[in-house]
Scaffold this active site. Structure first.
Site, short mmCIF file in Angstrom:
data_model
loop_
_atom_site.label_atom_id
_atom_site.label_comp_id
_atom_site.label_asym_id
_atom_site.label_seq_id
_atom_site.Cartn_x
_atom_site.Cartn_y
_atom_site.Cartn_z
N GLU A 22 -9.66 -9.88 -8.25
CA GLU A 22 -8.91 -8.80 -7.78
C GLU A 22 -7.56 -8.82 -9.04
OE1 GLU A 22 -7.73 -9.20 -3.64
OE2 GLU A 22 -9.50 -8.82 -3.05
N THR A 81 -5.39 -8.02 10.10
CA THR A 81 -5.73 -6.73 9.79
C THR A 81 -5.21 -5.44 10.52
OG1 THR A 81 -7.72 -7.71 8.79
CG2 THR A 81 -7.74 -5.20 8.86
N PHE A 88 -15.26 3.65 7.31
CA PHE A 88 -13.95 3.79 6.75
C PHE A 88 -13.72 3.97 5.21
CE2 PHE A 88 -14.14 -0.72 7.99
CZ PHE A 88 -13.64 -1.27 6.75
N TYR A 131 -12.20 -2.60 -3.13
CA TYR A 131 -12.79 -2.69 -2.09
C TYR A 131 -14.52 -2.28 -1.89
CZ TYR A 131 -8.23 -2.07 0.29
OH TYR A 131 -6.98 -2.56 0.56
N ARG A 177 2.43 -7.15 8.67
CA ARG A 177 1.91 -5.89 9.45
C ARG A 177 2.50 -5.74 10.94
NH1 ARG A 177 -4.13 -7.42 7.11
NH2 ARG A 177 -3.98 -6.05 5.14
N ARG A 186 -1.74 -14.82 3.59
CA ARG A 186 -2.43 -14.21 4.73
C ARG A 186 -1.70 -14.47 6.02
NH1 ARG A 186 -6.84 -10.75 3.76
NH2 ARG A 186 -7.88 -11.32 5.72
N HIS A 245 -1.95 -5.53 1.32
CA HIS A 245 -3.13 -6.15 1.04
C HIS A 245 -3.19 -7.59 0.65
CE1 HIS A 245 -7.04 -7.18 -0.50
NE2 HIS A 245 -6.62 -7.61 -1.53
N LYS A 302 0.65 -1.19 0.08
CA LYS A 302 -0.10 -0.10 0.03
C LYS A 302 0.84 1.25 -0.06
CE LYS A 302 -3.75 -2.35 2.07
NZ LYS A 302 -4.84 -2.14 3.57
N ASN A 343 -1.81 -0.26 7.18
CA ASN A 343 -1.56 -1.66 7.50
C ASN A 343 -0.83 -2.46 6.47
OD1 ASN A 343 -3.48 -2.17 5.84
ND2 ASN A 343 -4.59 -3.54 7.08
P1 IDP Z 1 -7.82 -7.13 5.22
O1 IDP Z 1 -7.06 -6.14 4.71
O2 IDP Z 1 -7.10 -7.79 6.37
O3 IDP Z 1 -8.58 -8.36 4.34
P2 IDP Z 1 -10.44 -6.05 5.44
O4 IDP Z 1 -11.40 -6.20 6.80
O5 IDP Z 1 -10.94 -6.58 4.17
O6 IDP Z 1 -9.17 -6.40 6.05
O7 IDP Z 1 -10.26 -4.57 5.57
C1 IDP Z 1 -9.92 -3.94 4.12
C2 IDP Z 1 -8.75 -2.75 4.54
O8 IDP Z 1 -9.82 -1.88 5.39
C3 IDP Z 1 -7.87 -2.97 5.61
O9 IDP Z 1 -6.67 -3.76 5.24
C4 IDP Z 1 -7.64 -1.80 6.39
O10 IDP Z 1 -6.93 -0.97 5.21
C5 IDP Z 1 -8.98 -1.08 6.05
N1 IDP Z 1 -9.76 -1.02 7.28
C6 IDP Z 1 -10.30 -2.09 7.80
N2 IDP Z 1 -11.02 -1.61 9.04
C7 IDP Z 1 -10.84 -0.23 9.21
C8 IDP Z 1 -11.06 0.40 10.12
O11 IDP Z 1 -11.98 0.28 11.16
N3 IDP Z 1 -10.54 1.67 10.18
C9 IDP Z 1 -9.83 2.23 9.14
N4 IDP Z 1 -9.65 1.21 8.07
C10 IDP Z 1 -9.98 0.02 8.19
#
Ligand code: IDP
Length: 150
Positions: free
Chosen positions: A126, A91, A57, A49, A102, A85, A115, A9, A112
Site C-alpha cells: 500500500e 472494521t 460492497f 482494495y 472507529r 490496528r 484505513h 477516508k 468507518n
Molecule cells: P479493514 O478496513 O478493517 O481492514 P476490510 O474487511 O479489509 O476491513 O474491509 C475494507 C473496507 O471495506 C472496510 O474498512 C469498509 O470500509 C469496507 N467494507 C467492508 N465490509 C463492508 C460491508 O459489508 N459493507 C460496506 N463496506 C464494507
C-alpha cells in the site's frame, strides 16, 4: 522499526476529523514519515482494495474512496501494524470499542473513518501504491527513548 499505511477516508475529511485522528497517532508516540491530502482515481482505489474485488460492497467502496480527498499517511514505529490496528479499532464502527478511532467517530461500516494496513506485507504494497520514495522522510524523533524501552 516498521512502517504502515494509514488513510483518513473521505467521510472523516468531510467531517473535519483530520486533526483529531492525526493527534491520536502523534499522541501515541508514532512517527509520521509521509502525509498528503489526495484524491484517488478509480484505478488506484481498485488496486488498493483488490482483495475485495468479488465482494458485493466493492463498487460502493471504490465510489466512496474516490468521492473526495483522503489524507494518506505513512507511519513508523516498533510493531506499528499491530499498534495502529488497535488504535483504529474493529472494521464495523458499531462494534469498535470506545477509545478507538472507529469506536469514537464512526457508526456505519461503509463510513468507518480510517484505513490501516493489516500486515507488514500489505503495508509495503500500500505504501508503494500511494507514495513514491521521494515522499518518504527518513529522520529521527528525539523522543524515541521515551516511547520505546529498546
Ligand atoms: P479493514 O478496513 O478493517 O481492514 P476490510 O474487511 O479489509 O476491513 O474491509 C475494507 C473496507 O471495506 C472496510 O474498512 C469498509 O470500509 C469496507 N467494507 C467492508 N465490509 C463492508 C460491508 O459489508 N459493507 C460496506 N463496506 C464494507
Amino acid at each position: 522499526m516498521e512502517r504502515t499505511f494509514l488513510m483518513i477516508k473521505p467521510d472523516a475529511v468531510q467531517r473535519n476529523l483530520i486533526g483529531e485522528v492525526v493527534s491520536r497517532i502523534e499522541n501515541k508516540g508514532l512517527k509520521l514519515v509521509a502525509a498528503k491530502l489526495f484524491q484517488a482515481n478509480e484505478e488506484l482505489a481498485k488496486e488498493h482494495y483488490s482483495e475485495h474485488v468479488e465482494k458485493p460492497f466493492f463498487n460502493g467502496l471504490v465510489d466512496f474512496i474516490t468521492s473526495g480527498p483522503v489524507f494518506a499517511m505513512v507511519v513508523e514505529g516498533n510493531n506499528v501494524v499491530e499498534v495502529t490496528r488497535t488504535l483504529v479499532g474493529e472494521t464495523n464502527p458499531a462494534k469498535a470499542a470506545p477509545g478507538t478511532i472507529r469506536g469514537d467517530y464512526g457508526v456505519d461500516l461503509g463510513r468507518n473513518i480510517i484505513h490501516g494496513s493489516d500486515s507488514n506485507e500489505s503495508a509495503k504494497r500500500e505504501i508503494g501504491l500511494w507514495f513514491n520514495d521521494a515522499e518518504l522522510n527518513d529522520y529521527k524523533l528525539n523522543n524515541e527513548a521515551w516511547v520505546y524501552e529498546k
